[in-house]
Motif scaffolding. Structure first.
Motif, PDB file in Angstrom:
ATOM      1  N   THR A 123       7.381 -20.381  26.657  1.00  0.00           N
ATOM      2  CA  THR A 123       8.204 -19.169  27.230  1.00  0.00           C
ATOM      3  C   THR A 123       7.507 -18.220  27.820  1.00  0.00           C
ATOM      4  N   TRP A 124       6.422 -17.909  26.842  1.00  0.00           N
ATOM      5  CA  TRP A 124       5.471 -16.758  27.718  1.00  0.00           C
ATOM      6  C   TRP A 124       4.116 -17.557  27.793  1.00  0.00           C
ATOM      7  N   ASN A 125       3.449 -17.581  28.980  1.00  0.00           N
ATOM      8  CA  ASN A 125       2.185 -18.367  29.265  1.00  0.00           C
ATOM      9  C   ASN A 125       0.814 -17.578  29.108  1.00  0.00           C
ATOM     10  N   GLN A 126       0.703 -16.373  28.723  1.00  0.00           N
ATOM     11  CA  GLN A 126      -0.623 -15.636  28.578  1.00  0.00           C
ATOM     12  C   GLN A 126      -0.996 -16.188  27.115  1.00  0.00           C
ATOM     13  N   ASN A 127      -2.547 -16.324  27.013  1.00  0.00           N
ATOM     14  CA  ASN A 127      -2.897 -16.385  25.889  1.00  0.00           C
ATOM     15  C   ASN A 127      -2.221 -17.714  25.023  1.00  0.00           C
ATOM     16  N   PRO A 128      -2.626 -18.699  25.693  1.00  0.00           N
ATOM     17  CA  PRO A 128      -2.002 -20.015  25.210  1.00  0.00           C
ATOM     18  C   PRO A 128      -2.288 -20.382  23.758  1.00  0.00           C
ATOM     19  N   ILE A 129      -1.347 -20.710  22.968  1.00  0.00           N
ATOM     20  CA  ILE A 129      -1.597 -21.136  21.460  1.00  0.00           C
ATOM     21  C   ILE A 129      -1.755 -22.365  21.359  1.00  0.00           C
ATOM     22  N   LEU A 130      -1.066 -23.445  22.011  1.00  0.00           N
ATOM     23  CA  LEU A 130      -1.278 -24.891  21.910  1.00  0.00           C
ATOM     24  C   LEU A 130      -2.390 -25.120  22.870  1.00  0.00           C
ATOM     25  N   PRO A 131      -2.925 -26.241  22.568  1.00  0.00           N
ATOM     26  CA  PRO A 131      -3.739 -26.907  23.845  1.00  0.00           C
ATOM     27  C   PRO A 131      -2.956 -27.386  24.902  1.00  0.00           C
ATOM     28  N   SER A 132      -3.599 -27.568  26.038  1.00  0.00           N
ATOM     29  CA  SER A 132      -2.699 -28.204  27.115  1.00  0.00           C
ATOM     30  C   SER A 132      -2.746 -29.680  27.034  1.00  0.00           C
ATOM     31  N   HIS A 133      -3.781 -30.120  26.984  1.00  0.00           N
ATOM     32  CA  HIS A 133      -3.914 -31.592  26.711  1.00  0.00           C
ATOM     33  C   HIS A 133      -3.075 -32.228  25.730  1.00  0.00           C
ATOM     34  N   PRO A 134      -2.344 -33.522  26.136  1.00  0.00           N
ATOM     35  CA  PRO A 134      -1.074 -33.878  25.188  1.00  0.00           C
ATOM     36  C   PRO A 134      -1.691 -34.483  23.742  1.00  0.00           C
ATOM     37  N   TYR A 135      -3.118 -35.131  23.921  1.00  0.00           N
ATOM     38  CA  TYR A 135      -3.591 -35.568  22.490  1.00  0.00           C
ATOM     39  C   TYR A 135      -4.034 -34.564  21.880  1.00  0.00           C
ATOM     40  N   GLN A 136      -4.910 -33.313  22.318  1.00  0.00           N
ATOM     41  CA  GLN A 136      -5.079 -32.246  21.630  1.00  0.00           C
ATOM     42  C   GLN A 136      -4.024 -31.394  20.954  1.00  0.00           C
ATOM     43  N   LYS A 137      -2.947 -31.277  21.753  1.00  0.00           N
ATOM     44  CA  LYS A 137      -1.690 -30.937  21.300  1.00  0.00           C
ATOM     45  C   LYS A 137      -0.992 -31.491  20.036  1.00  0.00           C
ATOM     46  N   ALA A 138      -1.356 -32.847  20.247  1.00  0.00           N
ATOM     47  CA  ALA A 138      -0.479 -33.449  19.261  1.00  0.00           C
ATOM     48  C   ALA A 138      -1.131 -33.507  18.089  1.00  0.00           C
ATOM     49  N   LEU A 139      -2.629 -33.276  18.032  1.00  0.00           N
ATOM     50  CA  LEU A 139      -3.657 -33.247  16.961  1.00  0.00           C
ATOM     51  C   LEU A 139      -3.299 -31.738  16.267  1.00  0.00           C
ATOM     52  N   ALA A 140      -3.017 -30.875  17.280  1.00  0.00           N
ATOM     53  CA  ALA A 140      -2.655 -29.289  16.534  1.00  0.00           C
ATOM     54  C   ALA A 140      -1.360 -29.365  15.749  1.00  0.00           C
ATOM     55  N   ARG A 141      -0.274 -30.202  16.298  1.00  0.00           N
ATOM     56  CA  ARG A 141       0.837 -30.328  15.794  1.00  0.00           C
ATOM     57  C   ARG A 141       0.814 -31.106  14.337  1.00  0.00           C
ATOM     58  N   PHE A 142      -0.268 -32.144  14.507  1.00  0.00           N
ATOM     59  CA  PHE A 142      -0.305 -33.035  13.115  1.00  0.00           C
ATOM     60  C   PHE A 142      -0.853 -31.986  12.102  1.00  0.00           C
ATOM     61  N   TRP A 143      -1.886 -31.240  12.344  1.00  0.00           N
ATOM     62  CA  TRP A 143      -2.552 -30.331  11.444  1.00  0.00           C
ATOM     63  C   TRP A 143      -1.709 -29.218  10.901  1.00  0.00           C
ATOM     64  N   SER A 144      -1.123 -28.742  11.767  1.00  0.00           N
ATOM     65  CA  SER A 144      -0.073 -27.607  11.359  1.00  0.00           C
ATOM     66  C   SER A 144       0.912 -28.071  10.462  1.00  0.00           C
ATOM     67  N   LYS A 145       1.411 -29.447  10.678  1.00  0.00           N
ATOM     68  CA  LYS A 145       2.248 -30.025   9.747  1.00  0.00           C
ATOM     69  C   LYS A 145       1.716 -30.268   8.289  1.00  0.00           C
ATOM     70  N   PHE A 146       0.594 -30.919   8.445  1.00  0.00           N
ATOM     71  CA  PHE A 146      -0.238 -31.069   7.350  1.00  0.00           C
ATOM     72  C   PHE A 146      -0.351 -29.976   6.507  1.00  0.00           C
ATOM     73  N   ILE A 147      -0.647 -28.800   7.008  1.00  0.00           N
ATOM     74  CA  ILE A 147      -0.692 -27.690   6.142  1.00  0.00           C
ATOM     75  C   ILE A 147       0.499 -27.328   5.478  1.00  0.00           C
ATOM     76  N   ASP A 148       1.475 -27.431   6.322  1.00  0.00           N
ATOM     77  CA  ASP A 148       3.086 -27.283   5.691  1.00  0.00           C
ATOM     78  C   ASP A 148       3.289 -28.177   4.790  1.00  0.00           C
ATOM     79  N   ASP A 149       2.933 -29.525   4.792  1.00  0.00           N
ATOM     80  CA  ASP A 149       3.488 -30.607   3.747  1.00  0.00           C
ATOM     81  C   ASP A 149       2.410 -30.647   2.715  1.00  0.00           C
TER      82      ASP A 149
END
Lengths: 224, 226
Positions: free
Chosen positions: A80-106
């Motif tokens: 919703t807010w584009n400044q200072n992006p938190i997720l990577p823009s590249h789909p593969y890097q984005k997927a890895l970021a999601r994977f590791w975040s989920k890993f931390i939770d799980d």
């Protein structure tokens, strides 16, 4: 882009790592919002209305539309807010970021809590092992200053639990959950994170958080 | 559309609902891939190489880059292979809701049904049944159109696939009656629509084999608990 006319509120409790995650994301983007402190022993009507399924915090409300689950809230904020992006823009890097975040939770959060909030030696050992195993994967994964590279990203924000809360559990319970000698890179990362200008401002004061968890631990010990 | 020089591999098992999620998504996008069937009691070198952390299926390998966790994979597939048949909603709020319900299915429904059917302890199984019904109630209330995704299937439908096909097989195998049509009319109808969707129908395992598999699993748990 959000304007000043937008209504933004965050239902949470100070001291919750999950609420903290969302606050870091909002601060990174420079977004102003109303913080609505909840009492989890006496949940507000608003909380029950906005998160009827889980009745948990954090809940982020944007123009009367509620979102629950910290990582989902952060993705919403990033989209919703584009400044200072938190997720990577590249789909593969984005997927890895999601994977590791989920890993931390799980793999880290649950086990760390169970290792801490138990008086059963076997439970403690088993969960400590799980945490150490998970942290080893993270130790191997960290290659830059932060998981997000030169700047903090989704994984760093998700992992604030490890940097701030795990050491508190460790100290109270006399545990060896995050030994710096075993995880030198992760330890260094954790120091960079808690000293990051945005994170530093958002993290709750350590003493009250420490006191809160110490009281919970002591009442558990007393009840056995 | 995947181009000829793109190499897509999926590691899974024939009966895995998580692998099927990935296969259905690729089907929807018209992406060609090679399926590597794993024997989870004897995992292949390739699987261990591509998923050293969890050693589980499914794994998606796209031009030698591996991804694991079915919901993470679904988002990746949606982002890489265009919006011809979008799996996630475009609007951030609806996207957030879709993610919420997909996570709900994995965090609340899946563990509950496993507990209800395959716990060694009878009390645990009863508790699991209660939890499964509770989860199904939330989903029943949430379903407002033909699919969770509206007129066409989306990520929540794909995530909920277990309910449409695996749950009835489990019910038959172990003697449970949880997804009844009187209590869950919308979910029941949805299940029928979902399993008949062309992309899904092509990618369902054989029902008899699935029932047999669950029967065997149940039997071994009951035997072991005696």
């Amino acid at each position: 882009m959000a304007t000043n006319k937008e209504e933004l509120s965050l239902l949470g409790v100070i001291g919750s790592p999950f609420v903290c995650r969302v606050q870091i994301a909002l601060k990174l983007k420079g977004i102003e919002y109303k913080f609505l402190q909840e009492n989890m022993a006496n949940k507000s009507e608003l909380l029950l209305k906005y998160n009827p399924v889980h009745k948990k915090i954090p809940v982020f409300v944007h123009n009367e539309k509620p979102i629950a689950e910290s990582l989902i809230i952060i993705e919403y904020i990033d989209e919703t807010w584009n400044q200072n992006p938190i997720l990577p823009s590249h789909p593969y890097q984005k997927a890895l970021a999601r994977f590791w975040s989920k890993f931390i939770d799980d793999k880290v959060v649950g086990a760390a809590w169970k290792a801490f909030m138990t008086v059963d030696e076997k439970e403690r050992e088993k969960n400590t092992e799980e945490v150490l195993e998970a942290l080893q994967f993270l130790e191997n994964e960290i290659k830059d200053k932060f998981f997000g590279g030169e700047e903090i990203g989704l994984v760093d924000i998700a992992a604030v639990f490890i940097a701030f809360w795990v050491p508190i559990f460790q100290e109270i319970g006399g545990l060896r959950l995050f030994p710096s000698d075993k995880f030198p890179k992760l330890y260094e990362w954790s120091q960079e994170l808690i000293n990051h200008p945005v994170v530093k401002e958002v993290l709750p004061p350590r003493d009250p958080v420490f006191a809160f968890f110490k009281a919970r631990y002591e009442s558990l010990v007393a009840s056995k | 559309m995947a181009k000829v020089y793109e190499v897509v591999k999926v590691f899974g098992t024939v009966g895995s609902p998580f692998a099927k999620r990935v296969q259905i998504a690729l089907e929807l996008k018209g992406v060609q891939y090679t399926f590597f069937e794993e024997d989870l009691r004897n995992k292949s070198e390739l699987l261990l190489k591509y998923n050293p952390i969890h050693k589980k299926v499914p794994v998606l390998v796209h031009n030698e880059k591996a991804l694991v966790e079915s919901l993470v994979i679904l988002e990746y597939i949606d982002e890489v292979w265009g919006s011809d048949q979008p799996i996630l909603p475009q609007q951030p709020y609806h996207k957030a809701l879709a993610r919420f319900w997909s996570k709900f299915i994995d965090d609340k429904y899946m563990p509950a049904i496993t507990k209800a059917a395959f716990s060694a302890n009878k009390e645990e199984r009863e508790k699991g049944s209660e939890e499964t019904v509770e989860a199904l109630e939330h989903l029943e209330n949430e379903l407002k159109d033909k699919f969770f995704g509206g007129e066409s299937i989306g990520v929540v439908d794909i995530a909920a696939g277990h309910i449409a096909f695996w749950l009835p097989a489990i019910e038959e195998a172990v003697g449970l009656k949880l997804l009844t049509s009187d209590k869950f009319p919308k979910l029941h109808k949805w299940g029928h629509e979902y399993t008949n969707h062309p992309a899904v129908k092509k990618n369902l395992p054989q029902r008899e084999r699935l029932v047999a598999f669950f029967k065997a699993r149940y039997a071994s748990i009951i035997t072991a608990s005696k």
